[in-house]
Design an enzyme around this catalytic site. Structure first.
Site, short mmCIF file in Angstrom:
data_model
loop_
_atom_site.label_atom_id
_atom_site.label_comp_id
_atom_site.label_asym_id
_atom_site.label_seq_id
_atom_site.Cartn_x
_atom_site.Cartn_y
_atom_site.Cartn_z
N ARG A 76 70.74 -142.78 -78.84
CA ARG A 76 69.86 -142.77 -79.92
C ARG A 76 70.62 -141.91 -80.91
O ARG A 76 70.67 -142.34 -82.13
CB ARG A 76 68.79 -141.87 -79.54
N HIS A 80 71.18 -143.39 -84.84
CA HIS A 80 70.65 -142.64 -86.15
C HIS A 80 72.03 -142.27 -86.82
O HIS A 80 71.76 -142.06 -88.09
CB HIS A 80 70.13 -141.20 -85.46
N ASP A 81 73.26 -141.92 -86.27
CA ASP A 81 74.40 -141.81 -87.12
C ASP A 81 74.86 -143.19 -87.91
O ASP A 81 74.97 -143.15 -89.19
CB ASP A 81 75.64 -141.38 -86.29
N ASP A 88 79.52 -142.41 -89.13
CA ASP A 88 80.64 -141.27 -90.04
C ASP A 88 80.33 -139.96 -89.19
O ASP A 88 80.83 -138.90 -90.00
CB ASP A 88 80.47 -141.36 -91.65
N SER A 90 77.77 -138.12 -89.56
CA SER A 90 77.01 -137.07 -90.35
C SER A 90 75.82 -136.58 -89.65
O SER A 90 75.37 -135.53 -90.09
CB SER A 90 76.45 -137.86 -91.61
N GLU A 103 71.30 -133.86 -92.29
CA GLU A 103 70.61 -134.96 -91.53
C GLU A 103 69.97 -134.59 -90.09
O GLU A 103 68.89 -134.87 -89.74
CB GLU A 103 71.60 -136.00 -90.99
N ASN A 109 65.12 -136.66 -86.52
CA ASN A 109 66.46 -136.15 -85.70
C ASN A 109 65.94 -135.15 -84.71
O ASN A 109 66.82 -134.55 -84.05
CB ASN A 109 67.65 -135.89 -86.43
N PRO A 176 63.87 -146.54 -89.39
CA PRO A 176 62.50 -147.15 -88.97
C PRO A 176 61.61 -146.26 -88.01
O PRO A 176 62.51 -145.43 -87.13
CB PRO A 176 63.13 -148.13 -88.52
N HIS A 206 65.75 -148.94 -75.64
CA HIS A 206 64.75 -148.29 -74.96
C HIS A 206 64.38 -148.46 -73.67
O HIS A 206 63.58 -148.26 -73.06
CB HIS A 206 63.39 -148.60 -75.97
N THR A 207 65.21 -148.79 -72.92
CA THR A 207 65.26 -148.97 -71.54
C THR A 207 65.55 -147.67 -70.89
O THR A 207 65.64 -147.36 -69.81
CB THR A 207 66.33 -149.74 -70.92
N ASP A 256 60.65 -146.75 -70.41
CA ASP A 256 60.15 -147.84 -69.43
C ASP A 256 60.09 -147.27 -68.17
O ASP A 256 60.34 -145.98 -67.72
CB ASP A 256 61.07 -149.00 -69.56
N THR A 258 61.89 -147.49 -65.47
CA THR A 258 63.33 -147.11 -64.91
C THR A 258 64.04 -146.54 -65.97
O THR A 258 65.36 -146.84 -66.16
CB THR A 258 64.17 -148.58 -64.28
C1 HEM Z 1 64.09 -150.51 -83.87
C2 HEM Z 1 63.71 -149.46 -84.43
C3 HEM Z 1 63.45 -148.38 -83.58
C4 HEM Z 1 62.57 -147.37 -83.57
C5 HEM Z 1 61.24 -147.44 -84.57
C6 HEM Z 1 62.64 -146.32 -82.72
C7 HEM Z 1 62.13 -145.22 -82.53
C8 HEM Z 1 62.25 -144.48 -81.58
C9 HEM Z 1 61.22 -143.24 -81.10
C10 HEM Z 1 60.16 -142.86 -82.07
C11 HEM Z 1 61.74 -142.59 -80.14
C12 HEM Z 1 61.01 -141.45 -79.26
C13 HEM Z 1 61.59 -140.19 -80.02
C14 HEM Z 1 60.68 -139.01 -79.31
O1 HEM Z 1 59.68 -139.03 -79.40
O2 HEM Z 1 61.46 -138.06 -79.06
C15 HEM Z 1 63.03 -143.54 -79.46
C16 HEM Z 1 63.50 -143.14 -78.61
C17 HEM Z 1 64.78 -143.58 -78.22
N1 HEM Z 1 65.43 -144.58 -79.26
FE1 HEM Z 1 64.80 -145.73 -80.39
N2 HEM Z 1 64.19 -146.71 -82.31
C18 HEM Z 1 64.61 -147.72 -82.47
C19 HEM Z 1 65.64 -148.38 -82.34
C20 HEM Z 1 66.76 -148.07 -81.65
C21 HEM Z 1 68.07 -148.31 -81.34
C22 HEM Z 1 68.54 -149.35 -82.22
C23 HEM Z 1 68.63 -147.56 -80.42
C24 HEM Z 1 70.07 -147.58 -79.84
C25 HEM Z 1 70.82 -148.55 -80.09
C26 HEM Z 1 67.49 -146.55 -79.97
C27 HEM Z 1 67.65 -145.75 -78.75
C28 HEM Z 1 66.70 -144.93 -78.48
C29 HEM Z 1 66.81 -144.09 -77.02
C30 HEM Z 1 68.08 -144.08 -76.27
C31 HEM Z 1 65.65 -143.27 -77.29
C32 HEM Z 1 65.14 -142.34 -75.84
C33 HEM Z 1 65.78 -140.93 -76.62
C34 HEM Z 1 65.87 -139.88 -75.53
O3 HEM Z 1 65.35 -139.99 -74.36
O4 HEM Z 1 66.36 -138.84 -75.81
N3 HEM Z 1 66.53 -146.79 -80.64
N4 HEM Z 1 63.18 -144.45 -80.50
#
Ligand code: HEM
Length: 334
Positions: A76, A80-81, A88, A90, A103, A109, A176, A206-207, A256, A258
């Protein structure tokens, strides 16, 4: 090469990918077309820092052995970077007296974690080959390793990103959010040169990992807004984890079923009303994206191949102009 201390709590220029050779689950980048400046390279560190990749892998592996959640944190963090000023580094900069807030302290973040893994890798690399490997490259490599070491695909990461000197919390508002509509998600990706397919594929990240209640609270409590797309039993389980009067700021749900393993369970859950975030659910609202969800739910191999490709496309968004000595601080100007 002693690792730095672990953190105490959870804490433009652009490059375009043209094509990839595809041996199973390992992508070699065929061509990169830079928009000005030099291209990312497959062998930049071969002479000046041959151990670069191995040092990053060691840092990620060591951290994962103690805490499986760092994989999600690193993946993640890389996203976000890359989505703010390109990849970069940042997001790695700490707020300072002169730059408050950075940031890292922007609202989306504050739940990022595992920064110490990047610090450990950087410390090892500065001992081996000072001033050569950028923090942005370390993060791109670490995200790749985090996925691979969690059971997902691997790919070759082109290197040569430069670290940025600007990091502004208010720019994180362009990331987003969990309540984003399909159109908003599409726009966020298109604005960065990424496709609607990339949106579906990269959402498959989000797996892995965890979301706090605040990220999906609106879907489960407000009667009028109660999300009909959610499976009733799933919504009930989420309400138990995040009651309306919840005061536990650490509470939430796995992304999810798993969540420590990189697999295609995310897409299969999405199809049965068990997608956690509204932004996940939004992928089902358009026939084209719904078809990608169905494809990846049916074939983990198709998902893995697509994921490696989309990660390369995202990691090719570049910015920055130096190689930081410490990933948390910009270099002092002479
Ligand atoms: C499509 C738009 C996306 C939205 C709106 C989004 C939003 C979010 C949100 C709200 C969370 C939970 C944060 C929390 O409650 O602590 C999350 C978790 C996560 N996101 Fe996304 N995300 C998006 C795309 C992505 C992308 C592109 C990636 C990586 C390539 C990603 C990787 C992750 C990961 C791995 C987690 C789990 C983080 C953790 O357990 O520390 N997300 N995301």
């Amino acid at each position: 090469m002693a690792p730095a201390a672990a953190e105490s709590s959870s804490d433009g220029r652009r490059w375009w990918l043209w094509g990839c050779a595809l041996p199973p689950l390992l992508l070699a980048v065929a061509m990169l077309l830079p928009r000005g400046g030099e291209a990312l390279s497959l062998d930049l560190y071969e002479e000046r820092c041959p151990e670069a990749e191995a040092a990053v892998t060691v840092a990620v592996r060591q951290a994962l052995a103690k805490d499986r959640t760092v994989a999600a944190g690193l993946l993640r963090m890389h996203f976000h970077d890359c989505f703010v000023r390109g990849c970069d580094g940042s997001v790695l900069l700490d707020s300072t007296e002169k730059n408050v807030p950075a940031e890292k302290d922007g609202p989306p973040n504050v739940s990022l974690h595992a920064f110490y893994v990047i610090d450990n890798a950087k410390q090892a690399l500065e001992a081996l080959c000072p001033g050569v490997v950028s923090c942005a490259d370390i993060l791109a490599l670490a995200a790749r390793d985090a996925v691979a070491l969690s059971g997902g695909p691997s790919w070759v990461v082109p290197v040569g990103r430069r670290d940025g000197r600007v990091s502004l919390a208010n720019e994180t508002s362009t990331l987003p959010g969990p309540g984003a509509s399909f159109e908003q998600l599409k726009q966020a990706f298109h604005a960065r040169g990424l496709s609607t397919k990339d949106l579906v594929v990269l959402s498959g990240a989000h797996t892995l990992g965890f979301a706090h209640c605040s990220s999906f609270q609106n879907r489960i409590h407000q009667q009028l807004l109660h999300d009909p797309a959610l499976s009733p039993s799933f919504a009930a389980a989420l309400r138990r984890a995040c009651p309306a009067n919840n005061t536990d700021r650490g509470a939430g749900s796995a992304m999810d079923a798993t969540s420590a393993t990189f697999d295609n369970t995310y897409y299969r859950m999405l199809q049965v009303g068990r997608g956690l975030l509204s932004s996940d659910e939004a992928l089902l609202t358009h026939p084209k994206t719904r078809a990608f969800v169905a494809l990846f739910a049916a074939s983990q191999e198709a998902f893995f191949r697509a994921f490696a490709k989309s990660m390369l496309r995202m990691a090719a968004l570049n910015g920055g102009d130096e190689v930081r000595a410490n990933c948390r601080r910009v270099n002092n100007k002479p």
